[in-house]
Write an enzyme that holds these catalytic residues in place. Structure first.
Site, PDB file in Angstrom:
ATOM      1  N   GLU A 131      33.106 -18.444 -30.460  1.00  0.00           N
ATOM      2  CA  GLU A 131      31.998 -17.579 -30.309  1.00  0.00           C
ATOM      3  C   GLU A 131      30.964 -17.972 -29.411  1.00  0.00           C
ATOM      4  OE1 GLU A 131      30.312 -15.958 -33.876  1.00  0.00           O
ATOM      5  OE2 GLU A 131      32.244 -14.884 -34.330  1.00  0.00           O
ATOM      6  N   GLU A 155      38.852 -14.191 -37.294  1.00  0.00           N
ATOM      7  CA  GLU A 155      37.936 -14.020 -38.182  1.00  0.00           C
ATOM      8  C   GLU A 155      37.670 -12.510 -38.356  1.00  0.00           C
ATOM      9  OE1 GLU A 155      33.875 -15.578 -38.047  1.00  0.00           O
ATOM     10  OE2 GLU A 155      34.609 -17.526 -37.518  1.00  0.00           O
TER      11      GLU A 155
HETATM   12  C1  BG6 Z   1      30.628 -15.784 -37.314  1.00  0.00           C
HETATM   13  C2  BG6 Z   1      30.823 -16.955 -37.399  1.00  0.00           C
HETATM   14  O1  BG6 Z   1      30.011 -15.284 -36.131  1.00  0.00           O
HETATM   15  O2  BG6 Z   1      30.575 -14.826 -38.225  1.00  0.00           O
HETATM   16  C3  BG6 Z   1      30.849 -17.481 -38.745  1.00  0.00           C
HETATM   17  O3  BG6 Z   1      32.170 -17.656 -36.716  1.00  0.00           O
HETATM   18  C4  BG6 Z   1      29.893 -16.795 -39.479  1.00  0.00           C
HETATM   19  O4  BG6 Z   1      30.663 -18.964 -38.549  1.00  0.00           O
HETATM   20  C5  BG6 Z   1      30.356 -15.447 -39.643  1.00  0.00           C
HETATM   21  O5  BG6 Z   1      29.549 -17.208 -40.833  1.00  0.00           O
HETATM   22  C6  BG6 Z   1      29.542 -14.404 -40.452  1.00  0.00           C
HETATM   23  O6  BG6 Z   1      28.267 -14.403 -40.085  1.00  0.00           O
HETATM   24  P1  BG6 Z   1      26.941 -14.370 -41.175  1.00  0.00           P
HETATM   25  O7  BG6 Z   1      25.859 -14.216 -40.442  1.00  0.00           O
HETATM   26  O8  BG6 Z   1      27.100 -12.979 -41.823  1.00  0.00           O
HETATM   27  O9  BG6 Z   1      27.246 -15.379 -42.018  1.00  0.00           O
END
Ligand code: BG6
Length: 468
Positions: free
Chosen positions: A163, A373
């Site tokens: 990212e 993800e």
């Molecule tokens: C992504 C990242 O942006 O989103 C993760 O790669 C992150 O590391 C995930 O934890 C969720 O984001 P958040 O802000 O809900 O923890």
């Protein structure tokens, strides 16, 4: 229909968010070790000093993942464990730790999918200018070479960066991530360029080493859609996609930057001081890059922005919920009455995912993709001692269905990694925002427990998604 036999069902984590052990066994200081301790930067001052103690409990955690039938585990390497100062002397204890993690995965038949950089930059490099300094990119290439040589006999799937839009955007524009700069737009574009150049050089290096695995990069995937058919809002959506999607995907998959953004950056004095040699390396990389990883949580709903107020720079306004103007003030993201949102204000839109995948397919063709993800951040209900995370099951179910539809429509998706394998530290939201299949009890010695979603995902993997 089942998912293809070689489609990987996985789940992901990142070093800083799970490991802890922040100063153990020779690990160096990272920018997050420092930044998270500055007042007001994280939710209630939470940090990754202990996180969920995966550094000591990785064997237990991987055994739990195996019990879920997980086929692949995406995790990241902490650069500071391997090279405490960012460059130079290698810390053997760091190599030993990841050898143990990798071997533990292989023992259970879990495919390790390794991210080299998930935001925790050695502090020494941050202090020397971070990603807006080309020397950081050079140091990354050296670090990648060390990892390939140490782990490449067993790791055959590599992600260089996680990212870029987040760590550069939050790092140089909103100040919510290290190095905490605000409104440094040229610094932002420069940082993205050095990341893409480092990626390109690393891919070339990986080919030269002839390790016969695959290598790619992971990007946020937040396709922008206009809220209506008004021409100015349609144009706002195009602008958002050019700046926030194509600027990141084009250099990897086409080997060049999108003209639309280059023109605008040139007019505004934001263009990086790039060299012809760097651009040539990026152009060349497009032929060798194996795949693109997509982290999808939500789309963007956008309108043309006519308000003069600028975005407020704070932790709260940087956590991903719609409602802010873009950094150049051209468009703004909006929350819509007819959409569904999580407790943290993120839209839940499997349709946006599907449509976005088709958009990528149209622009980039048959490129191989992994969903690296996708998941729901929630405060999970505990009823009679059971973690009943039904909303997470629904979320993942809907998004896996969208993936299945996209595959049927010809999109080349080869795996799905839920975020996250286990509850972990949210960079800006602490431990309250949970994503895992495995619950971590912060009131009881970080004890692990299987959530309802754990059993559900196990079933989906076993039947290869046939019921979806
Ligand atoms: C992504 C990242 O942006 O989103 C993760 O790669 C992150 O590391 C995930 O934890 C969720 O984001 P958040 O802000 O809900 O923890």
């Amino acid at each position: 229909m089942k998912f293809p036999h070689d489609f990987l069902f996985g789940a992901a984590t990142a070093a800083y968010q799970v490991e802890g052990g922040w100063n153990e066994d020779g690990k160096g200081l990272s920018n997050w070790d420092v930044f998270s301790k500055l007042p007001g930067k994280t939710y209630n001052g939470t940090n990754g000093d202990i996180a969920v103690d995966h550094y000591h409990r990785y064997a237990e955690d991987i055994a739990l993942m195996a019990g879920m039938g997980l086929q692949s585990y995406r995790f990241s390497i902490a650069w500071t464990r391997i090279l405490p100062q960012g460059r130079g002397v290698v810390n053997q204890a760091g190599i030993d730790f990841y050898n143990r993690v990798i071997d533990e995965c292989l023992k259970w038949g879990i495919v390790p999918f390794v991210t080299l950089y998930h935001w925790d930059l050695p502090q020494m490099l941050e202090e020397a200018g971070g990603w807006s300094n080309r020397a950081t990119a050079e140091a990354f290439i050296e670090y990648a070479a060390i990892c390939f040589k140490a782990f490449g006999d067993r790791v055959k799937h590599w992600i260089t960066f996680n990212e870029t839009v987040v760590f550069t955007g939050l790092g140089y524009i909103s100040g919510a991530h290290p190095p905490g700069k605000t409104d440094d737009i040229k610094g932002y574009f420069t940082a993205t360029h050095y990341v893409f150049w480092a990626h390109a050089e690393t891919v070339r290096l990986y080919r030269q080493l002839r390790q016969f695995g695959e290598i790619g990069i992971t990007h946020v995937f937040s396709p922008a859609f206009s809220v209506d058919r008004q021409p100015e809002n349609l144009q706002a959506a195009r602008h958002a996609n050019e700046f926030d999607t194509y600027w990141f995907f084009d250099p990897i998959l086409r080997g060049s930057y999108p003209e639309y953004v280059v023109d605008s950056a040139r007019r505004n004095g934001w263009l990086p001081d790039w060299t012809d040699a760097e651009l040539a390396t990026i152009a060349d990389c497009a032929r060798y890059n194996d795949f693109i990883g997509l982290n999808y949580y939500q789309p963007m709903r956008v309108v043309r922005n006519h308000q003069s107020e600028k975005s407020v720079h704070s932790r709260e306004s940087s956590t991903g919920a719609p409602g802010s103007p873009s950094f150049d003030g051209y468009f703004r993201t909006v929350r819509m009455d007819d959409k569904v949102y999580t407790k943290w204000g993120w839209e839940i839109s499997p349709e946006g995912f599907y449509e976005g995948l088709l958009m990528l397919h149209e622009r980039y063709g048959q490129v191989k993709m992994y969903i690296t993800e996708n998941g729901l951040g929630d405060e999970d209900p505990v009823i009679d001692g059971e973690v009943v995370d039904v909303p997470r099951i629904k979320y993942i179910e809907q998004h896996l269905k969208a993936v299945k539809r996209a595959i049927a429509a010809g999109v080349n998706i080869r795996g799905y990694y839920a975020w996250s394998a286990i509850d972990l530290l949210s960079w800006l939201n602490g431990f309250r925002k949970q994503y895992g299949f495995i619950y971590v009890d912060h009131h009881n010695n970080l004890q692990r427990r299987k959530k309802l979603s754990y059993y559900w995902y196990r079933q989906i993997i076993a039947e290869r998604g046939e019921s979806l």
